[in-house]
Design an enzyme around this catalytic site. Structure first.
Site, PDB file in Angstrom:
ATOM      1  N   GLU A 137      10.058  -8.308  24.480  1.00 59.05           N
ATOM      2  CA  GLU A 137      10.119  -9.262  25.597  1.00 59.05           C
ATOM      3  C   GLU A 137       9.390  -8.676  26.800  1.00 59.05           C
ATOM      4  O   GLU A 137       9.131  -7.471  26.833  1.00 59.05           O
ATOM      5  CB  GLU A 137      11.590  -9.512  25.966  1.00 59.05           C
ATOM      6  CG  GLU A 137      12.360 -10.118  24.814  1.00 59.05           C
ATOM      7  CD  GLU A 137      13.759 -10.573  25.192  1.00 59.05           C
ATOM      8  OE1 GLU A 137      14.197 -10.284  26.332  1.00 59.05           O
ATOM      9  OE2 GLU A 137      14.390 -11.220  24.349  1.00 59.05           O
ATOM     10  N   SER A 142      10.231  -0.947  24.605  1.00 58.77           N
ATOM     11  CA  SER A 142      10.822   0.201  23.909  1.00 58.77           C
ATOM     12  C   SER A 142      12.337   0.069  23.827  1.00 58.77           C
ATOM     13  O   SER A 142      12.955   0.455  22.842  1.00 58.77           O
ATOM     14  CB  SER A 142      10.464   1.499  24.651  1.00 58.77           C
ATOM     15  OG  SER A 142       9.072   1.721  24.591  1.00 58.77           O
ATOM     16  N   THR A 168       2.683 -10.636  17.436  1.00 56.69           N
ATOM     17  CA  THR A 168       1.552 -10.676  16.507  1.00 56.69           C
ATOM     18  C   THR A 168       1.558 -11.967  15.682  1.00 56.69           C
ATOM     19  O   THR A 168       2.605 -12.336  15.131  1.00 56.69           O
ATOM     20  CB  THR A 168       1.617  -9.449  15.571  1.00 56.69           C
ATOM     21  OG1 THR A 168       1.646  -8.285  16.391  1.00 56.69           O
ATOM     22  CG2 THR A 168       0.412  -9.388  14.644  1.00 56.69           C
ATOM     23  N   GLN A 346     -17.702  11.184  20.281  1.00 55.61           N
ATOM     24  CA  GLN A 346     -18.322  12.402  20.818  1.00 55.61           C
ATOM     25  C   GLN A 346     -19.470  12.879  19.922  1.00 55.61           C
ATOM     26  O   GLN A 346     -20.527  13.273  20.405  1.00 55.61           O
ATOM     27  CB  GLN A 346     -17.247  13.509  20.937  1.00 55.61           C
ATOM     28  CG  GLN A 346     -17.665  14.705  21.765  1.00 55.61           C
ATOM     29  CD  GLN A 346     -17.845  14.333  23.239  1.00 55.61           C
ATOM     30  OE1 GLN A 346     -17.310  13.327  23.708  1.00 55.61           O
ATOM     31  NE2 GLN A 346     -18.620  15.117  23.962  1.00 55.61           N
ATOM     32  N   GLY A 349     -22.325  10.855  20.541  1.00 56.17           N
ATOM     33  CA  GLY A 349     -22.804  10.988  21.917  1.00 56.17           C
ATOM     34  C   GLY A 349     -23.022   9.637  22.578  1.00 56.17           C
ATOM     35  O   GLY A 349     -22.199   8.724  22.432  1.00 56.17           O
ATOM     36  N   GLU A 373       4.817  -1.246  17.189  1.00 57.84           N
ATOM     37  CA  GLU A 373       5.873  -0.768  16.265  1.00 57.84           C
ATOM     38  C   GLU A 373       6.535   0.513  16.766  1.00 57.84           C
ATOM     39  O   GLU A 373       6.930   1.372  15.987  1.00 57.84           O
ATOM     40  CB  GLU A 373       5.340  -0.610  14.841  1.00 57.84           C
ATOM     41  CG  GLU A 373       5.073  -1.969  14.226  1.00 57.84           C
ATOM     42  CD  GLU A 373       5.114  -1.982  12.714  1.00 57.84           C
ATOM     43  OE1 GLU A 373       5.900  -1.220  12.130  1.00 57.84           O
ATOM     44  OE2 GLU A 373       4.359  -2.779  12.139  1.00 57.84           O
ATOM     45  N   GLN A 377       5.788   7.905  22.028  1.00 56.69           N
ATOM     46  CA  GLN A 377       6.919   8.541  22.727  1.00 56.69           C
ATOM     47  C   GLN A 377       8.242   8.130  22.067  1.00 56.69           C
ATOM     48  O   GLN A 377       9.136   8.964  21.880  1.00 56.69           O
ATOM     49  CB  GLN A 377       6.903   8.138  24.219  1.00 56.69           C
ATOM     50  CG  GLN A 377       5.789   8.774  25.029  1.00 56.69           C
ATOM     51  CD  GLN A 377       4.382   8.279  24.654  1.00 56.69           C
ATOM     52  OE1 GLN A 377       4.196   7.143  24.223  1.00 56.69           O
ATOM     53  NE2 GLN A 377       3.397   9.154  24.803  1.00 56.69           N
TER      54      GLN A 377
HETATM   55  N1  COS Z   1      18.635   2.226  10.824  1.00 56.39           N
HETATM   56  C1  COS Z   1      19.910   1.765  10.926  1.00 56.39           C
HETATM   57  N2  COS Z   1      20.630   1.862  12.089  1.00 56.39           N
HETATM   58  C2  COS Z   1      20.043   2.449  13.130  1.00 56.39           C
HETATM   59  C3  COS Z   1      18.711   2.956  13.082  1.00 56.39           C
HETATM   60  C4  COS Z   1      18.016   2.830  11.861  1.00 56.39           C
HETATM   61  N3  COS Z   1      16.780   3.285  11.752  1.00 56.39           N
HETATM   62  N4  COS Z   1      18.408   3.479  14.288  1.00 56.39           N
HETATM   63  C5  COS Z   1      19.478   3.328  15.080  1.00 56.39           C
HETATM   64  N5  COS Z   1      20.477   2.715  14.368  1.00 56.39           N
HETATM   65  C6  COS Z   1      21.820   2.398  14.843  1.00 56.39           C
HETATM   66  C7  COS Z   1      22.519   3.618  15.437  1.00 56.39           C
HETATM   67  O1  COS Z   1      23.232   4.358  14.460  1.00 56.39           O
HETATM   68  C8  COS Z   1      23.460   2.987  16.421  1.00 56.39           C
HETATM   69  O2  COS Z   1      24.566   2.484  15.699  1.00 56.39           O
HETATM   70  P1  COS Z   1      26.026   2.233  16.377  1.00 56.39           P
HETATM   71  O3  COS Z   1      25.926   0.971  17.134  1.00 56.39           O
HETATM   72  O4  COS Z   1      26.932   2.083  15.181  1.00 56.39           O
HETATM   73  O5  COS Z   1      26.326   3.412  17.238  1.00 56.39           O
HETATM   74  C9  COS Z   1      22.665   1.801  16.941  1.00 56.39           C
HETATM   75  O6  COS Z   1      21.717   1.475  15.930  1.00 56.39           O
HETATM   76  C10 COS Z   1      21.955   2.075  18.248  1.00 56.39           C
HETATM   77  O7  COS Z   1      21.069   3.176  18.054  1.00 56.39           O
HETATM   78  P2  COS Z   1      20.546   4.062  19.259  1.00 56.39           P
HETATM   79  O8  COS Z   1      21.717   4.584  20.038  1.00 56.39           O
HETATM   80  O9  COS Z   1      19.600   5.058  18.695  1.00 56.39           O
HETATM   81  O10 COS Z   1      19.793   2.963  20.129  1.00 56.39           O
HETATM   82  P3  COS Z   1      18.912   3.072  21.457  1.00 56.39           P
HETATM   83  O11 COS Z   1      19.193   1.879  22.282  1.00 56.39           O
HETATM   84  O12 COS Z   1      19.077   4.408  22.087  1.00 56.39           O
HETATM   85  O13 COS Z   1      17.391   2.850  20.953  1.00 56.39           O
HETATM   86  C11 COS Z   1      15.284   3.208  19.865  1.00 56.39           C
HETATM   87  C12 COS Z   1      16.824   3.355  19.855  1.00 56.39           C
HETATM   88  C13 COS Z   1      14.671   3.613  21.189  1.00 56.39           C
HETATM   89  C14 COS Z   1      14.797   4.116  18.769  1.00 56.39           C
HETATM   90  C15 COS Z   1      14.942   1.738  19.524  1.00 56.39           C
HETATM   91  O14 COS Z   1      15.284   0.885  20.598  1.00 56.39           O
HETATM   92  C16 COS Z   1      13.462   1.538  19.182  1.00 56.39           C
HETATM   93  O15 COS Z   1      13.043   1.753  18.038  1.00 56.39           O
HETATM   94  N6  COS Z   1      12.625   1.113  20.154  1.00 56.39           N
HETATM   95  C17 COS Z   1      11.229   0.772  19.877  1.00 56.39           C
HETATM   96  C18 COS Z   1      11.122  -0.649  19.468  1.00 56.39           C
HETATM   97  C19 COS Z   1       9.845  -0.991  18.781  1.00 56.39           C
HETATM   98  O16 COS Z   1       9.430  -0.353  17.840  1.00 56.39           O
HETATM   99  N7  COS Z   1       9.216  -2.071  19.280  1.00 56.39           N
HETATM  100  C20 COS Z   1       8.026  -2.581  18.690  1.00 56.39           C
HETATM  101  C21 COS Z   1       8.325  -3.910  18.096  1.00 56.39           C
HETATM  102  S1  COS Z   1       7.288  -4.371  16.775  1.00 56.39           S
HETATM  103  S2  COS Z   1       5.509  -4.457  17.470  1.00 56.39           S
END
Ligand code: COS
Length: 392
Positions: A137, A142, A168, A346, A349, A373, A377
């Site tokens: 959104e 992230s 996409t 590079q 050139g 995806e 970071q």
């Molecule tokens: N598979 C299953 N469960 C998962 C998981 C995975 N790969 N990753 C995390 N979880 C679960 C965790 O165990 C946690 O569970 P509980 O609710 O039971 O505690 C929950 O999901 C939340 O996980 P976490 O605390 O890691 O979440 P965060 O909000 O800190 O965020 C990131 C995690 C940053 C890794 C996630 O938001 C992310 O991948 N962001 C990028 C998004 C992205 O790729 N966008 C592009 C879209 S497509 S172009």
């Protein structure tokens, strides 16, 4: 932490099966004959490659993971690796337009009921229908838990309101897998996933976004204004949306990583060839250590990224959770692709910086691998968490 060494009885094999070799040949030929001749023009005009998508569908290079029971080919993650590298070697704008369909319908494979799979998957096998993954959104990229789109239950329906960004294929999708909050007070545990037909009242594809690279993949903003979908279109239970999104991305990130390998390989091939032909100081520049060390490093990095991608794909095919390895692959391959395509410019050139030569486009295309995806970071964040605070 699972590693190949610990989990494989009988050692590690780097051999592709005969079927995978055939798939690679098919995809390579397709990239050479159907993608490469169009990549420059489609990049210039940011053209949606509908004709190439239709042909990819015809020859069986699209929607490859749909299970046989729904009419699909049920190919594995490693099969997808050999296809994805070649398509993105051809052009990652066109390759992504084809491969992103896996992300679009991935949540249905991951979390759909039998009934939902029977309804939504077979049409993707019958024709080149596109689907889009509507997660990001304007204010939640992230940070998926910050999604502001809401889905409010009213009887047998949900009413969806919100805006999605950088989606996409959105302008050409038949349906979206959309992530929305069904309970704002619960953060990520209040997110739910839905299938939303693109022709539902209130779905408005707002604009095609003008990108730096991968320009022949359509990327659009979409608004959902009082869109009503039946409860039967919810994937999983209320509150399971976040995990459905993460499990889908665990599967698709190695596929994105191998796309970056394909782009880097294309850049490497142009640069290596050029270095043998370009004469300066009375000899091909390839004879110059400053250049041939660059070439050596490019090749080494490409090989390493491919192996990391294959490792993640292999683990998925063997039923292991590959969150860590998928992020290793995506992080390393995306950053590698940026480095290698920059080095290819590079080596060429001044010519490399010109649109007339292909490496300029490859460098622009490469940048997106570090962003979509999950940024490089975010991949590091996942890696650090998986290593330092492992989940089961
Ligand atoms: N598979 C299953 N469960 C998962 C998981 C995975 N790969 N990753 C995390 N979880 C679960 C965790 O165990 C946690 O569970 P509980 O609710 O039971 O505690 C929950 O999901 C939340 O996980 P976490 O605390 O890691 O979440 P965060 O909000 O800190 O965020 C990131 C995690 C940053 C890794 C996630 O938001 C992310 O991948 N962001 C990028 C998004 C992205 O790729 N966008 C592009 C879209 S497509 S172009």
């Amino acid at each position: 932490m699972a590693t190949i060494e610990q989990d494989v009885a009988g050692g590690v094999s780097f051999a592709l099966t005969d079927e995978q070799k055939t798939l690679r040949e098919l995809a390579h030929e397709f990239a050479e004959k159907e993608i490469r001749p169009k990549e420059r023009e489609y990049d210039e005009h940011s053209t949606h490659p509908a004709d190439v998508i239709a042909k990819a569908h015809d020859v069986g290079l699209m929607n490859i993971h749909i299970p046989e029971s729904y009419g699909g080919l049920e190919l594995g993650a490693m099969d997808g690796m050999v296809i994805g590298e070649e398509l993105c070697w051809g052009c990652s704008g066109i390759g992504t337009a084809i491969a992103a369909n896996g992300l679009g319908h991935g949540p249905v494979i991951v979390a759909g009921t039998e009934e939902q799979k029977r309804e939504w998957l077979p049409p993707l096998v019958e024709g080149p229908l596109l689907t889009s993954f509507a997660l990001t959104e304007p204010n939640a990229g992230s940070d998926v838990s910050g999604i502001q789109t809401t889905a409010v239950r009213k009887g047998d329906e949900y009413v969806i309101n919100g805006s999605k960004m950088f989606i996409t294929n959105a302008g050409h999708a038949a349906w979206f897998t959309l992530f929305a909050s069904t309970d704002r007070s619960k953060g990520h545990r209040g997110l739910s996933a839905f299938i939303v037909p693109a022709d539902a009242d209130g779905v408005v594809v707002e604009k095609h976004l003008d990108k730096m690279g991968q320009r022949s993949t359509d990327t659009s903003a979409v608004a959902f204004q009082d869109v009503r979908v039946p409860v039967a279109n919810r994937l999983g239970e209320e509150g399971e949306g976040f995990k459905i999104a993460m499990r889908t991305l665990d599967f698709t990130r190695p596929g994105t990583a191998i796309g970056a390998v394909g782009v880097a390989r294309a850049a490497f091939e142009y640069a290596a060839e050029y270095s043998k032909e370009r004469v300066q100081f009375g000899m091909p520049i390839a004879m110059n250590q400053g250049v041939n060390f660059l070439i050596a490093d490019m090749a080494t990095k490409i090989e390493a990224a491919r192996l990391l991608s294959w490792q993640a794909g292999w683990m998925i095919d063997n039923g292991m959770r590959a969150t860590l390895q998928s992020s290793y692959a995506k992080r390393f391959a995306a950053d590698m692709c940026m480095e290698v395509t920059t080095d290819a410019v590079q080596v060429l050139g001044g010519y490399g910086y010109m649109k007339e030569y292909p490496v300029e486009k490859l460098m622009r295309d490469a940048k997106l691998f570090q962003i979509y995806e999950g940024t490089s970071q975010i991949q590091r964040l996942v890696i650090a968490r998986e290593l330092l605070m492992p989940r089961d």
